[in-house]
Design a protein around this motif. Sequence first.
Motif, PDB file in Angstrom:
ATOM      1  N   LEU A  60      93.641  65.557   3.987  1.00  0.00           N
ATOM      2  CA  LEU A  60      93.101  66.504   4.074  1.00  0.00           C
ATOM      3  C   LEU A  60      91.641  67.055   3.968  1.00  0.00           C
ATOM      4  O   LEU A  60      91.076  66.934   4.281  1.00  0.00           O
ATOM      5  CB  LEU A  60      93.311  68.207   2.980  1.00  0.00           C
ATOM      6  N   VAL A  61      91.796  65.781   2.665  1.00  0.00           N
ATOM      7  CA  VAL A  61      89.422  66.009   2.107  1.00  0.00           C
ATOM      8  C   VAL A  61      88.956  65.735   3.555  1.00  0.00           C
ATOM      9  O   VAL A  61      87.808  66.019   3.664  1.00  0.00           O
ATOM     10  CB  VAL A  61      89.593  64.808   1.249  1.00  0.00           C
ATOM     11  N   PRO A  62      89.248  64.322   4.224  1.00  0.00           N
ATOM     12  CA  PRO A  62      88.610  64.131   5.631  1.00  0.00           C
ATOM     13  C   PRO A  62      88.206  64.783   6.889  1.00  0.00           C
ATOM     14  O   PRO A  62      87.644  65.511   7.391  1.00  0.00           O
ATOM     15  CB  PRO A  62      88.505  62.844   5.326  1.00  0.00           C
ATOM     16  N   ALA A  63      90.002  65.650   6.601  1.00  0.00           N
ATOM     17  CA  ALA A  63      90.457  66.509   8.288  1.00  0.00           C
ATOM     18  C   ALA A  63      89.297  67.677   7.868  1.00  0.00           C
ATOM     19  O   ALA A  63      88.756  68.800   8.824  1.00  0.00           O
ATOM     20  CB  ALA A  63      91.712  66.932   8.361  1.00  0.00           C
ATOM     21  N   ILE A  64      88.992  68.504   6.724  1.00  0.00           N
ATOM     22  CA  ILE A  64      88.310  69.114   6.355  1.00  0.00           C
ATOM     23  C   ILE A  64      86.671  68.943   6.790  1.00  0.00           C
ATOM     24  O   ILE A  64      85.710  69.446   7.307  1.00  0.00           O
ATOM     25  CB  ILE A  64      88.394  70.040   5.640  1.00  0.00           C
ATOM     26  N   ALA A  65      86.326  67.664   6.401  1.00  0.00           N
ATOM     27  CA  ALA A  65      84.862  67.374   6.759  1.00  0.00           C
ATOM     28  C   ALA A  65      85.004  66.633   8.000  1.00  0.00           C
ATOM     29  O   ALA A  65      83.683  67.408   8.452  1.00  0.00           O
ATOM     30  CB  ALA A  65      84.653  65.749   5.695  1.00  0.00           C
ATOM     31  N   LEU A  68      84.508  70.102   9.742  1.00  0.00           N
ATOM     32  CA  LEU A  68      83.100  71.139   9.788  1.00  0.00           C
ATOM     33  C   LEU A  68      82.020  69.857  10.512  1.00  0.00           C
ATOM     34  O   LEU A  68      81.295  71.045  10.876  1.00  0.00           O
ATOM     35  CB  LEU A  68      82.634  70.707   7.785  1.00  0.00           C
ATOM     36  N   TRP A  69      82.215  69.230  10.825  1.00  0.00           N
ATOM     37  CA  TRP A  69      81.282  68.037  11.048  1.00  0.00           C
ATOM     38  C   TRP A  69      81.186  68.734  12.346  1.00  0.00           C
ATOM     39  O   TRP A  69      80.026  68.686  13.445  1.00  0.00           O
ATOM     40  CB  TRP A  69      81.657  66.993  10.706  1.00  0.00           C
ATOM     41  N   GLY A  70      82.389  68.472  12.996  1.00  0.00           N
ATOM     42  CA  GLY A  70      82.538  69.047  14.645  1.00  0.00           C
ATOM     43  C   GLY A  70      82.411  70.455  14.537  1.00  0.00           C
ATOM     44  O   GLY A  70      80.856  70.670  15.607  1.00  0.00           O
ATOM     45  N   LEU A  71      82.552  70.983  13.819  1.00  0.00           N
ATOM     46  CA  LEU A  71      82.173  72.546  14.563  1.00  0.00           C
ATOM     47  C   LEU A  71      80.937  72.742  13.680  1.00  0.00           C
ATOM     48  O   LEU A  71      78.853  73.496  14.671  1.00  0.00           O
ATOM     49  CB  LEU A  71      82.176  73.770  13.410  1.00  0.00           C
ATOM     50  N   PHE A  72      80.034  71.564  13.029  1.00  0.00           N
ATOM     51  CA  PHE A  72      77.984  72.245  12.862  1.00  0.00           C
ATOM     52  C   PHE A  72      77.486  71.064  12.735  1.00  0.00           C
ATOM     53  O   PHE A  72      76.296  71.632  13.003  1.00  0.00           O
ATOM     54  CB  PHE A  72      77.995  73.638  11.380  1.00  0.00           C
ATOM     55  N   ALA A  73      77.983  69.887  12.584  1.00  0.00           N
ATOM     56  CA  ALA A  73      76.871  69.498  12.890  1.00  0.00           C
ATOM     57  C   ALA A  73      76.884  68.481  14.219  1.00  0.00           C
ATOM     58  O   ALA A  73      75.385  67.250  14.006  1.00  0.00           O
ATOM     59  CB  ALA A  73      76.645  68.282  11.485  1.00  0.00           C
ATOM     60  N   ALA A  74      77.597  68.295  14.513  1.00  0.00           N
ATOM     61  CA  ALA A  74      77.957  67.049  16.011  1.00  0.00           C
ATOM     62  C   ALA A  74      77.117  67.314  16.809  1.00  0.00           C
ATOM     63  O   ALA A  74      76.457  68.264  17.147  1.00  0.00           O
ATOM     64  CB  ALA A  74      79.870  67.651  16.182  1.00  0.00           C
ATOM     65  N   PRO A  75      76.444  66.235  17.806  1.00  0.00           N
ATOM     66  CA  PRO A  75      75.421  66.615  18.782  1.00  0.00           C
ATOM     67  C   PRO A  75      75.870  67.940  19.578  1.00  0.00           C
ATOM     68  O   PRO A  75      75.214  68.296  20.009  1.00  0.00           O
ATOM     69  CB  PRO A  75      75.422  65.353  19.472  1.00  0.00           C
TER      70      PRO A  75
END
Length: 135
Positions: A60-65, A68-75
């Motif tokens: 769960l910890v890396p999945a949540i990260a 979040l990354w895919g929703l807001f920080a990915a190109p």
Amino acid sequence: MTQQPGDNTVDPVDPAKAGGPVNANDLVAFAVEVLAVVLLAVWGAHLGTTTLEHVLAGILVPAIAAVLWGLFAAPRARSRVPALVVATKVLVLGTAIVAAWSLLSPVWAGVVTVVVVVNTLLMWVGPFAHPLGRD
């Protein structure tokens, strides 16, 4: 906004057109992001007291990260609000640095910290900088 051949500007309407030339810092950034997910998975697996808690946290910890990354920080993220990009990167990469200090020897944790910080700074300032539309 219509892109012309050879135009490296980012089309804010269509994030799928985000791109441009890839440099060495981009490759290091990808390696940093993969390392962050691995560190978060191992760190998560150390949380808890039962086997079930170790396994769940390790997943769960890396999945949540990653979400979040895919929703807001990915190109190619749908939401490219600069404040959310920065906040997500600080949260995910900062937590990965904390995980590195928890899991690794001080020397290796220091190396991870320096690489993450320098790479992230170079993504925003200097010769390898990208606009927040692509980083």
